[in-house]
Structures are given as structure tokens and as C-alpha cells.
Write a protein that holds these residues in place. Sequence first.
Motif, PDB file in Angstrom:
ATOM      1  N   MET A  74      34.093  14.200 -28.902  1.00 44.96           N
ATOM      2  CA  MET A  74      34.848  14.493 -29.800  1.00 44.96           C
ATOM      3  C   MET A  74      36.792  13.393 -29.492  1.00 44.96           C
ATOM      4  O   MET A  74      37.197  13.679 -28.150  1.00 44.96           O
ATOM      5  CB  MET A  74      35.747  15.258 -30.718  1.00 44.96           C
ATOM      6  CG  MET A  74      36.632  15.154 -31.422  1.00 44.96           C
ATOM      7  SD  MET A  74      35.902  14.304 -33.358  1.00 44.96           S
ATOM      8  CE  MET A  74      34.580  15.121 -33.762  1.00 44.96           C
TER       9      MET A  74
ATOM     10  N   TYR B  63      38.089   7.604 -31.327  1.00 40.53           N
ATOM     11  CA  TYR B  63      37.311   6.785 -31.582  1.00 40.53           C
ATOM     12  C   TYR B  63      36.565   7.583 -32.643  1.00 40.53           C
ATOM     13  O   TYR B  63      37.211   6.231 -33.810  1.00 40.53           O
ATOM     14  CB  TYR B  63      36.535   7.056 -31.152  1.00 40.53           C
ATOM     15  CG  TYR B  63      34.978   5.835 -31.390  1.00 40.53           C
ATOM     16  CD1 TYR B  63      35.343   4.426 -30.369  1.00 40.53           C
ATOM     17  CD2 TYR B  63      34.115   6.082 -31.131  1.00 40.53           C
ATOM     18  CE1 TYR B  63      33.878   3.716 -31.136  1.00 40.53           C
ATOM     19  CE2 TYR B  63      32.690   5.437 -31.817  1.00 40.53           C
ATOM     20  CZ  TYR B  63      33.011   4.097 -31.971  1.00 40.53           C
ATOM     21  OH  TYR B  63      31.828   3.733 -31.890  1.00 40.53           O
ATOM     22  N   GLU B  64      36.487   8.504 -32.823  1.00 33.98           N
ATOM     23  CA  GLU B  64      35.745   9.696 -34.103  1.00 33.98           C
ATOM     24  C   GLU B  64      36.905   9.430 -35.194  1.00 33.98           C
ATOM     25  O   GLU B  64      36.525   9.949 -35.636  1.00 33.98           O
ATOM     26  CB  GLU B  64      34.775  10.581 -33.738  1.00 33.98           C
ATOM     27  CG  GLU B  64      33.595  11.035 -32.337  1.00 33.98           C
ATOM     28  CD  GLU B  64      34.166  10.362 -30.932  1.00 33.98           C
ATOM     29  OE1 GLU B  64      35.546  10.533 -30.688  1.00 33.98           O
ATOM     30  OE2 GLU B  64      32.680  10.075 -30.694  1.00 33.98           O
TER      31      GLU B  64
ATOM     32  N   HIS C 157      37.564   6.396 -37.275  1.00 38.53           N
ATOM     33  CA  HIS C 157      36.339   6.142 -38.102  1.00 38.53           C
ATOM     34  C   HIS C 157      36.180   7.008 -39.188  1.00 38.53           C
ATOM     35  O   HIS C 157      35.891   6.825 -40.792  1.00 38.53           O
ATOM     36  CB  HIS C 157      34.161   6.043 -37.422  1.00 38.53           C
ATOM     37  CG  HIS C 157      35.005   5.013 -36.492  1.00 38.53           C
ATOM     38  ND1 HIS C 157      34.759   3.836 -37.210  1.00 38.53           N
ATOM     39  CD2 HIS C 157      34.698   5.346 -35.279  1.00 38.53           C
ATOM     40  CE1 HIS C 157      34.059   3.245 -35.981  1.00 38.53           C
ATOM     41  NE2 HIS C 157      34.365   4.323 -34.498  1.00 38.53           N
ATOM     42  N   GLN C 158      36.758   8.546 -39.169  1.00 40.67           N
ATOM     43  CA  GLN C 158      36.567  10.318 -40.523  1.00 40.67           C
ATOM     44  C   GLN C 158      37.516   9.521 -41.356  1.00 40.67           C
ATOM     45  O   GLN C 158      37.479   9.426 -42.350  1.00 40.67           O
ATOM     46  CB  GLN C 158      36.390  10.499 -39.703  1.00 40.67           C
ATOM     47  CG  GLN C 158      35.521  11.594 -38.476  1.00 40.67           C
ATOM     48  CD  GLN C 158      35.151  13.198 -37.894  1.00 40.67           C
ATOM     49  OE1 GLN C 158      35.904  13.588 -38.426  1.00 40.67           O
ATOM     50  NE2 GLN C 158      34.560  12.555 -36.804  1.00 40.67           N
TER      51      GLN C 158
ATOM     52  N   HIS D  48      26.444  10.178 -39.353  1.00 41.34           N
ATOM     53  CA  HIS D  48      26.541  10.033 -38.126  1.00 41.34           C
ATOM     54  C   HIS D  48      27.778   9.136 -37.962  1.00 41.34           C
ATOM     55  O   HIS D  48      28.664   9.250 -37.433  1.00 41.34           O
ATOM     56  CB  HIS D  48      25.697  10.869 -36.790  1.00 41.34           C
ATOM     57  CG  HIS D  48      25.375  11.929 -37.504  1.00 41.34           C
ATOM     58  ND1 HIS D  48      25.661  13.757 -37.809  1.00 41.34           N
ATOM     59  CD2 HIS D  48      23.906  12.969 -37.456  1.00 41.34           C
ATOM     60  CE1 HIS D  48      25.783  14.534 -38.230  1.00 41.34           C
ATOM     61  NE2 HIS D  48      24.083  14.342 -37.925  1.00 41.34           N
TER      62      HIS D  48
ATOM     63  N   GLY E 240      31.704   7.945 -37.082  1.00 46.93           N
ATOM     64  CA  GLY E 240      31.457   7.719 -35.188  1.00 46.93           C
ATOM     65  C   GLY E 240      31.405   8.321 -34.457  1.00 46.93           C
ATOM     66  O   GLY E 240      31.620   8.405 -32.999  1.00 46.93           O
ATOM     67  N   VAL E 241      30.040   8.971 -34.347  1.00 47.00           N
ATOM     68  CA  VAL E 241      28.900   9.325 -33.814  1.00 47.00           C
ATOM     69  C   VAL E 241      27.601   8.554 -33.656  1.00 47.00           C
ATOM     70  O   VAL E 241      26.988   9.279 -34.076  1.00 47.00           O
ATOM     71  CB  VAL E 241      29.067  10.509 -33.964  1.00 47.00           C
ATOM     72  CG1 VAL E 241      28.220  11.590 -32.761  1.00 47.00           C
ATOM     73  CG2 VAL E 241      29.871  11.751 -34.275  1.00 47.00           C
TER      74      VAL E 241
END
Length: 661
Positions: A10, A13-14, A17-18, A160, A164-165
Motif C-alpha cells: 500500500m 499509488y493505491e 486510485h482509491q 481490486h 489500485g491493486v
Amino acid sequence: MAGGEEVRPMGRYEDAHQRALAAAVRQVLDRLDAHATGAAGPAPAEAGGEAARPAAPADRPGSALETVVSCFCLSPFERDVLVLAAAAETDPTTGPRCAAACGDPARAHPTFALALAALDGPHWSALTPVGPLRRWRLVELADETAPTTSRLRVDERILHFLAGVPYLDARLHGLVRRRAEGEGELPPGHRTAADRVTGSWGAADLEGPPQVELVGADRETRWDVAAAAAGQAGLALYTTSADDLPAEPAERDALARLWQREAILLPAALLVETGDRPTAERQGERRAALEAFLAELAVPLILSSDDPRPGGGAVRDRVTVGPLTPQEQLRLWTRALDGVEGVGERDMRDLVAQFSLPAHVIRAAGAAVRRAPGGDAGRLAWTAGLAEARMSLDELGRRIEPRASWNDLVLGERQRDVLQEAVAHVRQRATVYQEWGFEAVLRRGLGVTALFAGGSGTGKTLAAEVIAGELGVDLFVIDLSQVVSKYIGETEKNLRRVFDAAERGGALLLFDEADALFGKRSDVKDSHDRYANLEVSYLLMRMEAYRGLAVLTTNMKQALDPAFMRRIRFVVDFPFPGVPERAEIWRRVVPEQTPSEGLDADRLAQLTVAGGSIRNIALAAAFLAAEEGTPLRMRHMLAAARTEYLKLERSLTPSEVRGWV
């Protein structure tokens, strides 16, 4: 957005997106709240309804949601349906707000009916199985028999991804495998092949689907070229085998859609390996299943195989991966052995002259030399090259470790001179052909071929072993019963496999009892005669092009076609040994450390048997003596000779054993 099979930790980056997904979820849920309070009425679902509603605000540039919308061509309404399904998994208030919006406490979940009533720009085509939401399995229905009222769920892989995963869909694990770019820089010829693959993908919009056929070289080399091409295009490369593709049409279609979705999300290209040789019965079935699978794909794909595929399938650009040039091999060996003491330029050139190894094999051989605990580095490099080269031949023939020397060979001076001349032709081929320019003048017929003619046990195989030991190469005895096939064209394929594998290490190929295949070619009376002649012609062509030494043995020299004989460079006759030669063989066949009493080589030479039988008798007699616990004596030889003669369906004559006991 590129991704792989591993989930990254995490981070920002994530988070980015979240946050983008959370903003879209708030927007959609606000629309549900407005519908529940009657703040705004739904747009009619008839034609023109979509235009009557304002488009959804643009998603944050570069977000995972924006990527899905653009890659799968989602309308603003379809985008909101996807977000609504995702909201049920990310926002705990979604259930009550759905129930309030539809006025039914029992429907505390997203449905298409709710989306059509509450969201902007609704259109009925979003519900259909061929629409992007369901075609690409972005959302799923809990009950497909009730498309409007069934609960909508976002696909886990898509959820997911939106968060961002990125990772490879678990349903593809074990079926496709990630292929990273190979170590080191590609040789220039292979780089050109990779450029052609990338260029073909780029031109696919005008000429058809982005599918390329990659042929030639070995599998690992093709995969290295494919990985480099994918890297140039900004794609990851995944590989699978054509044998692993489902034969059931419905399963095959589902797999094609699933991979196409993954190829867009990762993004990635797929390499389908068809180089594995199926049984003759399965070829047609597998080819049809493969073509049906490929027809469903409109994403970058490589069809990898040893040979070009037969006609009947889709038209694809074909890229051939050629063998490495001597200069490319020299550069690879130089890099692989850079800094290794005791390996000079001459050693490098000898390696290039002897071996024709792919780039990845040369690197492996260099690594093996570096790991070795010292010694003659040049010899270690040669041994490593042999070890890598023999892997592809071990399954095609019987390998004999050369241990015999010239002292073990009892043969006339004339025959020995011819054998040594053959050794010189192999050992000095690089000097004569390349450095002295004979290759450019002669152009063909450069292979070194020999025919060993003589009865069984006269030393033909032993002579081949001596030559292999002198050259420092492996000796492979090819079983022609495994090469010749009753199926048209299969014999040539088997011969090609043998020669292609042998080219790597310049092994000495011994085709035993060659007259079984290379007898006098028949007049063409029917199709079988024609194909039998093609088999012989193909063998002659490959022998003349082979960079090592190919030896044929025969018991019936007179049965061979004169045209065939003219294309053999060396012919060595192995006569039945006379008494002096047999006596010399007897003197050499018993090791010095063997305890013996009263052995008389001149009396033993009275047996009229060839060298092979002499070795059998001596070995059997040694076992008899060892069992008795006594030195080896003539009576042991007599008992062993009787057994050998029974095997030969002959009887010992009194003159042969006179004075033995």
C-alpha cells in the motif's frame, strides 16, 4: 497501467486510485439519495433519454476507473452502474441507501432496475450479455434469469483493480505464466526479430488482429525475443501451451474473454506455444481448437512454434528467428567469459567453431565456468558447452562417453590414415571454410560425412568413439528404428530433430546399420516409392550441411546406391581381422591388472571371430574366473568361447582350440 502477479504494498499509488473510486462512489450514491427524496425524476429509458441527462463528470485522469471506462468503452450510464456495484463492497451505507431509493427494504443491494430508475442517461443495452459490463464480466448477476431485479456484484478482479491493486486474475493461475525479459542484450539478429513483432502489432489496426507467428530457433530463444518485443510495446508477456487450452467451445470462449480482459488491464501480450509435438491423432483436433481460441482475441498475441503452421488458419505475419552468426556467438562467449583467467581469443574461436548454441545457453555455460572451482578455464568452457549442447540430443539417441583411444583400435594403416584425415577435416573446418574463404567458393557440400563398411564387430562403433574422443565431442548412436516412420513426412521430421539438436554441439552422429534406410533407391512406381526417395534425399541434404561429422555404418556396402556413395566424403572399410590382428586384439582386451595364468594370445587368435566377439569372450571368461576365485586361464576362455559360439549359432572346431587346455 502495467501490472504483474505480485501485489504491491500500500502506498500513494493505491491511495490515489482509491480516492478516485471513493469520489465516484459518493457521486453515484448522492444520485440514489436524490432519487429517494424525489429531488429529480429519472430520465426515460427510451431513445433520447441518455441525451436528456447531463453526462457524468469526467473521472480523474490516469485513475484505474478512468482506465476501465476508456479501455472497455463504457457509456456514462455503464460507468455509473459499475461504480454502484463497487459501492456495495466499499461503502457500508450503500445497502440502506439502495433500499431507500427503490422503496423496498428487502432490496438493500444494487440492481439494474434501480440503476435504470435512479442514474443518469439510462439505456437498456447496458443490461445485455453482449454489452461491455457483462461481456467483459465487469459486473455479474446473482441470478441471470432475472436481469433487472437480480443483485449486481462487481467482479473481484475488477474491484481490486479499481482500488489500485493490480494482479493476474486467479482464474488464470497455472494456465498462463509470466515471462520476464531475458538476461543481457539481445543479439542484433534477434533484436531485429523483436522489432518486427512490435511493428506487426502496431500495424494490426489496418490489417487485422495483432497476432504474429514466431518460428525458428529454440523455444527459450523465441520466448526471449517475444519478451523483448512485449517490453518495447510497454506490455508484460505471459505464456501458455496450446495443449492447455480447453477443447469445450463454451470454456474456450470464456477463457478467451477472460484473457482479453486481463490483456487490457495489465496490459500484456500472450504467447501460445505450439512447439510441443502432439501425437498424429491429436494434431487436427488441437489445431482446430487453437484457431477457434485465437479467433476470439483482438489483443497482442504471439503464436510460437518450431516450424511454420500449415495453411488453413488466419493470415498472420510470420517472423523467423534465425540462428546466431559466428560473430554474434563470439560476442556472447566473450561477454559470458569476461574476466575469466586462462581463456584467450583462440579458445573463444574454438568454442564458436565447435558449438552453435543459443544465447541463453552460452550464458548458462559461462556461468557454469565461473562457478567451477578452478582448473583449466578453456577446458572447463568446452566441457560446459558440451553439457549444455547434449541436453537436446539425449532423448533422441544413445550417448556414448568417448573413452577409447587410437591404441585401442586395431586397424590397418590405410584405414587409420583415412580416419585421421576425417578428424582434420572437422577440426580445421573453421580455418579452411571461414578464414581461408572456401565456404564462399564451394557454398554447399561442406558437411563432413563418412561411411564405415564392414561386418558386425569389426570395430566401426569403436572407431567412431575414438574419433569423438579425439575431437572432444559427444558420440550419439541414432536408432534408425525410432527415426523411420510409416507416416508420410514423419521420417524427415525425425531426422530434422536429430540434426537440429546435434548442430548445437557438433556431436558425432552415428547412424548404425544405415542400409536399413539408405539402400538402393527404388524406381518410382507408386507414392510410397516417391516418399522413400524423398527421405533419402532429405538425409543427404542434411548430412552435407551438417557442421559436425555424420557417420553411417553398414554391413552391406554393395547395397547402397552409387549416387549416395558419391556424396560421402570418406569411405572406410573394416575388414574381418586376420590372425595377426586378432592376436593383437587379444593382447589389448585383457587389462594389465587382471590376474591371469597361461594366457596365449596366438592360440586365442585361432578363434575366427571379430573384435566384438573377442571382447565378449574375454569379459565372460573374467567373470567365470572371478566366481571361482582363481586367475584367468585358458579354460575360462574356452568355456566363454563355447557360450559365444552358441549365440552366433556356430560350433567350435578342433583346429580353433587345439592346445588350449
